[in-house]
Design a protein around this motif. Structure first.
Motif, PDB file in Angstrom:
ATOM      1  N   GLY A 150      39.578  43.534  46.405  1.00 10.02           N
ATOM      2  CA  GLY A 150      39.577  42.293  45.906  1.00 10.02           C
ATOM      3  C   GLY A 150      40.378  41.346  46.473  1.00 10.02           C
ATOM      4  N   LEU A 176      39.029  39.196  40.036  1.00  9.82           N
ATOM      5  CA  LEU A 176      38.853  40.382  41.029  1.00  9.82           C
ATOM      6  C   LEU A 176      39.535  41.801  40.297  1.00  9.82           C
ATOM      7  N   CYS A 215      38.916  46.378  40.833  1.00 10.90           N
ATOM      8  CA  CYS A 215      39.727  45.902  42.073  1.00 10.90           C
ATOM      9  C   CYS A 215      40.996  46.599  41.658  1.00 10.90           C
TER      10      CYS A 215
END
Length: 423
Positions: free
Chosen positions: A5, A73, A78
């Protein structure tokens, strides 16, 4: 699910980063801001890049936006994170590189990270903690004249130390040349001594591969786009991928160039472009006097010439011209006025003149343009020059081929050769 991310502090930097990831084997989507609507466009990718417009806003606003991006994210799955800034490390004494990095470290509960702005492919290198642009120190490269973030010191340890509370260290060239184990040991030593961030020397592409492997256990890295290539190469090797992860881009329709950057590189590209295309200059003082007249005049030129080839609309100007406008209107006010005008012109060219291929020069200008166009995300295509890929838009009524160029990037003929890559 994506594994990496990324949070970028401007739109061209995000595209630069995404281009490096894709070229080195990671399937990547770039979002414009933090998404608010669910979409399947983010499925089946290896990396997500959130493009923010946070480089020159107040530090507290940059921190808030970056933490919101981090939270999104994380919600997408992520597990590693990358804070991306420019390879010229441009930031004021108040930030925003240091404050955002510290906030992300705190949110991730990680006590140490690196700062690796170098991009050897574009001749941005770091040696003994000093940043070079080509053969010149950063403060002698033209960046000392940047209208928003002038860089007057090439010593990045000193620059970063002024922005953060924790001590700043250095991972030097000699250590990196000893290899991954030596870098890991240096990180352990710095961490034990209470150092929170370390500037990384980087003079060659292979240094990025060493640093990528040596920092693979860190929850967060901060860097320019160069380190992304090393991370993506290591990931692609594990996935046994041999080819870049981007599709070719095909797009027909009218073409235009919007340039707001005043960097040396962009000014040279504008001069080259003016020799080949019809052009129109947007002047900040003229905008302040009669905004609508300037916009109308630009679109009148488009009415007459848009079917003859790319139209170049530019506000790029020499440092003394920029300073004159800033003195008359204010630094922030003059910049915002030009950005708004260029974004309004770009939107009108798309809506009224059928422009489907658009090249935008300058980070702040690119941010204003994509926001005005309502672009939600970008699929990354092939590079025009290192760090500047063509992309296709996600979330617009009509798909566009869009290239967002950092002011300092690209060869002098960038604005003419870009179109050769589009079918």
């Amino acid at each position: 699910m994506p594994v990496l991310g990324c949070i970028a502090d401007d739109f061209t930097g995000a595209t630069d980063l995404a281009g490096h990831l894709v070229a080195s084997g990671m399937r990547t989507i770039q979002t414009i801001g933090v998404p608010t609507e669910p979409t399947d466009a983010y499925d089946d990718v290896d990396a997500l890049v959130v493009a923010l417009k946070s480089r020159t806003v107040p530090a507290e606003d940059a921190i808030q936006a970056s933490l919101e991006a981090l939270e999104w994210l994380q919600s997408q799955g992520c597990s590693r994170f990358y804070f991306k800034y420019c390879s010229t490390f441009d930031s004021t004494a108040a930030g925003n590189i240091g404050p955002v990095a510290e906030a992300l470290m705190a949110a991730l509960d990680t006590p140490f990270t690196i700062a690796c702005p170098a991009l050897p492919a574009n001749r941005r290198t770091v040696y003994q903690g000093h940043l070079f642009v080509g053969d010149a120190l950063l403060n002698e490269s033209g960046m000392q004249d940047h209208p928003l973030t002038p860089m007057t010191d090439a010593n990045l340890v000193r620059v970063l130390s002024a922005q953060i509370r924790c001590p700043v260290g250095l991972i030097d060239t000699a250590t990196i040349r000893e290899g991954e184990s030596a870098v890991r040991q240096r990180i352990a030593t710095l961490s034990a001594d209470g150092t929170g961030m370390a500037i990384c020397d980087t003079t060659e592409e292979q240094d990025l591969d060493v640093l990528a492997r040596a920092t693979s256990d860190l929850a967060l890295v901060t860097a320019g786009s160069g380190l992304a290539s090393g991370i993506a190469r290591a990931y692609a090797a594990r996935q046994q991928r041999q080819e870049p992860a981007y599709p070719p881009i095909t797009m027909t329709g009218a073409a235009a160039i919007i340039s707001g950057s005043c960097s040396r590189a962009t000014r040279a590209q504008v001069e080259h472009g003016r020799a080949h295309y019809t052009s129109y200059h947007v002047d900040a003082l003229a905008l302040a006097e009669d905004y609508d007249r300037v916009i109308t005049a630009a679109l009148a030129v488009a009415d007459e010439t848009i079917d003859q080839g790319p139209l170049l609309v530019y506000a790029s100007a020499a440092p003394e011209t920029v300073r004159a406008a800033q003195e008359a209107l204010g630094v922030a006010e003059s910049g915002a006025l030009v950005e708004r005008a260029l974004a309004d012109i770009a939107a009108a060219l798309v809506e009224r003149h059928g422009v489907r291929r658009l090249l935008v020069a300058g980070g702040e200008t690119s941010g204003a343009v994509v926001e005005k166009l309502g672009v939600a995300a970008l699929r990354i295509g092939p590079d025009i020059d290192p760090g500047v890929p063509w992309t296709t838009t996600i979330g617009t009524d009509q798909p566009l081929a869009l290239a967002l160029k950092s002011g300092n990037f690209g060869a002098p003929d960038f604005m003419t050769k870009a179109w050769e890559l589009l079918a």
